[in-house]
Design an enzyme around this catalytic site. Structure first.
Site, PDB file in Angstrom:
ATOM      1  N   SER A   1       0.829  -1.200   0.000  1.00 11.66           N
ATOM      2  CA  SER A   1       0.000   0.000   0.000  1.00 11.66           C
ATOM      3  C   SER A   1       0.874   1.265   0.000  1.00 11.66           C
ATOM      4  O   SER A   1       1.722   1.419  -0.876  1.00 11.66           O
ATOM      5  CB  SER A   1      -0.964  -0.052   1.189  1.00 11.66           C
ATOM      6  OG  SER A   1      -1.958   0.930   1.092  1.00 11.66           O
TER       7      SER A   1
ATOM      8  N   ASP B   1      -9.370  -3.889  -5.505  1.00 12.91           N
ATOM      9  CA  ASP B   1      -8.688  -2.765  -4.866  1.00 12.91           C
ATOM     10  C   ASP B   1      -8.875  -1.511  -5.716  1.00 12.91           C
ATOM     11  O   ASP B   1      -8.567  -1.531  -6.909  1.00 12.91           O
ATOM     12  CB  ASP B   1      -7.193  -3.107  -4.751  1.00 12.91           C
ATOM     13  CG  ASP B   1      -6.371  -2.006  -4.123  1.00 12.91           C
ATOM     14  OD1 ASP B   1      -6.947  -1.014  -3.631  1.00 12.91           O
ATOM     15  OD2 ASP B   1      -5.132  -2.151  -4.116  1.00 12.91           O
TER      16      ASP B   1
ATOM     17  N   HIS C   1      -7.880  -4.927  -1.066  1.00 12.18           N
ATOM     18  CA  HIS C   1      -6.696  -4.218  -0.603  1.00 12.18           C
ATOM     19  C   HIS C   1      -6.342  -4.715   0.810  1.00 12.18           C
ATOM     20  O   HIS C   1      -7.221  -5.022   1.606  1.00 12.18           O
ATOM     21  CB  HIS C   1      -6.999  -2.715  -0.563  1.00 12.18           C
ATOM     22  CG  HIS C   1      -5.820  -1.866  -0.277  1.00 12.18           C
ATOM     23  ND1 HIS C   1      -4.957  -1.432  -1.249  1.00 12.18           N
ATOM     24  CD2 HIS C   1      -5.349  -1.359   0.887  1.00 12.18           C
ATOM     25  CE1 HIS C   1      -4.009  -0.700  -0.704  1.00 12.18           C
ATOM     26  NE2 HIS C   1      -4.226  -0.636   0.592  1.00 12.18           N
TER      27      HIS C   1
END
Length: 319
Positions: A165, A262, A292
């Site tokens: 991320s 995501d 995600h």
């Protein structure tokens, strides 16, 4: 995008991803949505304890590293005495959450599967630290361990960066920073990037996906950005919008992992397409049925374990 027009993500995710979403931790209080950032960080650390359990045991050492901003905590995971390389890990959490404990299992598994020393860097979170402080702290830690490699008994001749991320953005940004400023911290053998954001302002996946289940609505993404950046001009910096950097030359081999549902998926796709178009070494893999942050859930998800193994295998293949 009107919320009703978004994809019904929770109906579409895989069975194992649904199991994760439906897993309750009875002792956990509710998410402090209106709480302070300190309360939200504390909750995140508590919530991740369950998912970090059962990670492989190995020699672990902690060191404070000097930077121009002050001391930064680092944690070394050493699966074997003679490591072929050192991999620096940058945790995710939207630049505002996360620490070395929240990503402990990820780092341990990555060390175990690669048999390389993994060093987690506890960069200063935002909004206390503003761009580019986190990158400069990461670079300072790399330089410190490169200079002190013999004292710490680590192999810094070949290094890599990895992150999930926001940590994926920091991983690639740090590698580009070292390249652009011609800082020698050892040969960068590879960069491992799980579901990162790399500078897109809008995209198809950002419109169709993102909701309460992943904390990645357009409003959420704007909040993370405003906490991280110093000013509006930073949005176009080549170390925040990485597509404004030169991706046509001397980019280390990149493993780019995408989660199917995501909202940041198009960032990964664009990064891969850009690198591939300019013959930069890269590999893209999409993990079907995932949300995600799925990398955290390897206790319960074979796909998460597979994604970590894939990244480790990519890295060791570059050595």
């Amino acid at each position: 995008m009107k919320p009703e027009n978004k994809l019904p993500v929770l109906d579409l995710i895989s069975a194992e991803m649904k199991t994760v979403v439906n897993t309750l931790q009875p002792d956990l209080p509710s998410w402090p949505a209106t709480g302070t950032i300190a309360e939200q960080r504390q909750y995140y650390t508590l919530e991740r304890r369950f998912w970090n359990a059962g990670a492989p045991e190995m020699a672990t050492r902690a060191y404070m590293v000097p930077t121009k901003y002050g001391q930064v905590e680092t944690r070394l995971f050493c699966p074997q005495p003679d490591s072929p390389a050192t991999l620096f890990y940058l945790h995710g959490g939207g630049f505002i959450l996360g620490n070395l404990d929240t990503h402990d299992r990820i780092m341990r598994l990555l060390a175990s599967y690669s048999q390389c020393t993994v060093i987690g860097i506890n960069y200063t979170l935002s909004p206390e630290a503003r761009f580019p402080q986190a990158i400069e702290e990461i670079v300072a830690a790399c330089c410190y361990f490169h200079q002190q490699a013999e004292d710490y008994q680590i192999n810094m001749s070949r290094i890599g960066f990895a992150g999930d991320s926001a940590g994926a953005m920091l991983a690639l940004a740090s590698a580009l920073w070292l390249r652009d400023k011609q800082i020698d911290c050892g040969k960068i053998a590879g960069v491992l990037l799980w579901y990162g954001l790399y500078g897109l302002r809008d995209s198809v996946t950002r419109r169709l996906l993102g909701g309460a289940w992943d904390g990645l609505t357009q409003q959420d993404l704007q909040m993370y950005e405003e906490a991280y950046l110093s000013n509006d001009a930073d949005r176009e910096s080549p170390y925040y919008c990485l597509f404004n950097n030169d991706l046509t030359r001397e980019v280390p081999p990149c493993f780019i992992a995408g989660a199917e549902f995501d909202p940041l998926l198009d960032d990964s796709r664009l990064l891969y397409q850009t690198l591939a178009a300019h013959q930069q070494p890269c590999e893209f893999k999409l993990y079907p049925g995932t949300l995600h942050a799925f990398l955290h859930y390897s206790r319960m998800m074979k796909t998460a374990d597979e994604a970590l193994r894939d990244g480790a295998q990519f890295f060791t293949a570059q050595l």
